[in-house]
Design a protein around this motif. Structure first.
Motif, PDB file in Angstrom:
ATOM      1  N   GLU A 144      74.596   4.192 -84.970  1.00 55.30           N
ATOM      2  CA  GLU A 144      75.592   4.486 -86.007  1.00 55.30           C
ATOM      3  C   GLU A 144      75.676   5.977 -86.264  1.00 55.30           C
ATOM      4  OE1 GLU A 144      77.325   5.284 -89.907  1.00 55.30           O
ATOM      5  OE2 GLU A 144      75.283   5.724 -89.294  1.00 55.30           O
ATOM      6  N   GLU A 145      74.536   6.666 -86.138  1.00 49.58           N
ATOM      7  CA  GLU A 145      74.483   8.068 -86.550  1.00 49.58           C
ATOM      8  C   GLU A 145      75.157   9.025 -85.564  1.00 49.58           C
ATOM      9  OE1 GLU A 145      73.703   8.928 -89.403  1.00 49.58           O
ATOM     10  OE2 GLU A 145      72.288   7.492 -90.251  1.00 49.58           O
ATOM     11  N   HIS A 157      72.674  -0.647 -89.650  1.00 50.68           N
ATOM     12  CA  HIS A 157      72.308   0.000 -88.384  1.00 50.68           C
ATOM     13  C   HIS A 157      70.803   0.226 -88.281  1.00 50.68           C
ATOM     14  CE1 HIS A 157      71.995   4.143 -90.131  1.00 50.68           C
ATOM     15  NE2 HIS A 157      73.021   3.800 -90.871  1.00 50.68           N
ATOM     16  N   ASP A 209      68.736   5.502 -95.757  1.00 52.92           N
ATOM     17  CA  ASP A 209      69.817   5.330 -94.767  1.00 52.92           C
ATOM     18  C   ASP A 209      69.226   4.844 -93.453  1.00 52.92           C
ATOM     19  OD1 ASP A 209      72.095   5.429 -93.271  1.00 52.92           O
ATOM     20  OD2 ASP A 209      72.391   7.577 -93.410  1.00 52.92           O
ATOM     21  N   ILE A 210      69.261   3.511 -93.146  1.00 56.39           N
ATOM     22  CA  ILE A 210      69.676   2.469 -94.080  1.00 56.39           C
ATOM     23  C   ILE A 210      68.721   1.292 -93.948  1.00 56.39           C
ATOM     24  CG2 ILE A 210      71.305   1.425 -92.434  1.00 56.39           C
ATOM     25  CD1 ILE A 210      71.807   1.576 -96.225  1.00 56.39           C
ATOM     26  N   GLU A 232      75.313   0.738 -96.457  1.00 56.79           N
ATOM     27  CA  GLU A 232      75.102   2.180 -96.503  1.00 56.79           C
ATOM     28  C   GLU A 232      74.772   2.481 -97.964  1.00 56.79           C
ATOM     29  OE1 GLU A 232      74.831   4.514 -94.286  1.00 56.79           O
ATOM     30  OE2 GLU A 232      75.558   3.417 -92.531  1.00 56.79           O
TER      31      GLU A 232
HETATM   32 ZN   LIG Z   1      73.728   5.081 -92.412  1.00 60.23          ZN
END
Ligand SMILES: [Zn+2]
Length: 385
Positions: A143-144, A79, A109-110, A167
């Protein structure tokens, strides 16, 4: 500086903060700058790619490596967004290398995992190793917060029969994790002057009753629904808001529910069960409203996509690349693999760095792991093909 560290430093220097549902704008928010950089990078590499708009200013990028005579395609997913930077004790967007680590927002991340995937992808394109799989390199958005990027990708004809999602797993192999459903419960009352409260109906008092029952429900859930690896399904109330002013009897109150889902649970049913429970405990509940979830992320399990048939090959490839046999584990947090696996695509989560450093005030990644991850991703494409 080696290629993967240099690339990671570039990625960290481009802010791509997820506003997490808040009304924030400015150059540090959303993934636009990252997407521009990635498109330039794929242009320079000379590969075909597409830029697919998912929401305003938010584009998934998909790049293609077509291996000679390959029959299999692997999806690499990383992501583009990061969590916010408030409270950080380092400069989030000025990457700094010291003592074998790279510091900056997203290093762990990430963007670290993404840099390692990109360098592995570049090697595939340049070396074209015999017998390797074709690879679709997907760089997703959001994604978050709500996973709109991976949810779109899950329904897109990528042609892959296996996905590796980046991840921070310390290069162990994750084949299962919990999912989540998040929604608001709202109580409705009747407002009036607080000097005559008997003329109104207090929505906060009503929410108090609801909360008592939600607490009991959460306790019973922890006993009834338990995954042997991941532990119990959970429910937690994370936020509450309500009322206009201290001198007005409030006519509204809402809470935000975080329901963690274990493999095998039906996401829609999670909300329905809570509704039925409250209905049973409180009787008629026309003044209690359930809003549609803003997050619905499925759990990941080997059963869903059938990743167990790939496990041995992927484990061997990682061991070959890193000199260490990875543990196959479950984790409590959710990833892009949840939505991606929902339609039956086998998925694993694998990446450099430790989740303990993700989202932290001085986020960093160990450069040794970063370099090893390049080998692991490359070897997976080569051996699993
Ligand atoms: Zn992540």
């Amino acid at each position: 500086m080696d290629a993967v560290t240099r690339l990671l430093a570039d990625l960290v220097a481009i802010p791509s903060v997820n506003p997490m549902g808040r009304l924030l704008s400015g150059p540090e928010f959303l993934e636009g700058g990252m997407s521009d950089y990635l498109c330039d990078w794929f242009d320079r590499l000379g590969v075909r790619y597409i830029r697919r708009t998912i929401a305003p200013g938010r584009d998934n990028i998909l790049a293609y490596y077509e291996a000679p005579n390959s029959h299999k395609t692997i999806l690499f997913d990383a992501h583009q967004d990061t969590v916010p930077v408030e409270g950080m004790t380092i400069d989030p967007f000025r990457p700094e290398v010291r003592e074998g680590r790279l510091y900056g927002r997203g290093a762990c991340d990430i963007k670290g995992g993404m840099a390692a995937m990109l360098i592995a992808f570049e090697r595939l394109v340049k070396e074209r190793p015999a017998g390797s799989a074709s690879v679709v390199m997907a760089c997703t958005v959001d994604e978050e917060f709500t996973h709109i990027g991976s949810s779109d990708l899950a329904n897109y004809e990528h042609g892959a029969s296996l996905a590796i999602v980046a991840e921070p797993t310390r290069l162990d192999l994750v084949d299962r994790h919990k999912g989540a459903v998040r929604w608001k419960i709202r109580t409705k009352g009747v407002a009036c002057h607080s000097s005559t409260p008997h003329l109104g109906k207090n929505a906060i008092y009503r929410m108090g009753e609801v909360l008592g029952h939600l607490s009991s429900y959460a306790q019973s859930l922890g006993k009834e629904r338990v995954d042997p690896v991941l532990g119990p399904a959970t429910l937690s109330v994370g936020r509450i808001e309500g009322g206009q002013s201290v001198n007005v009897v409030p006519d509204w109150c809402h809470v935000e529910i975080d329901r963690r889902v274990i493999p095998g649970e039906d996401l829609a049913e999670c909300q329905a069960r809570v509704y039925r429970y409250l209905n049973e405990k409180l009787g008629d509940i026309p003044d209690i409203e359930f809003l549609p979830p803003w997050v619905r992320m499925p759990a990941l399990s080997p059963e869903r996509g059938g990743s167990d048939t790939w496990r041995e090959g992927v484990v061997d490839a990682i061991a070959h690349a890193t000199g260490r046999t990875p543990s196959v584990i479950g984790v409590p947090y959710g990833t892009d693999a949840g939505p991606l696996s929902e339609r039956g695509l086998p998925c694993f989560v694998l990446g450099p760095g430790d989740i303990a450093q993700a989202h932290t005030k001085d986020e960093w990644i160990e450069l040794d792991q970063l370099r090893t991850a390049v080998e692991a991703y490359f070897e997976i494409a080569k051996l699993v093909g």
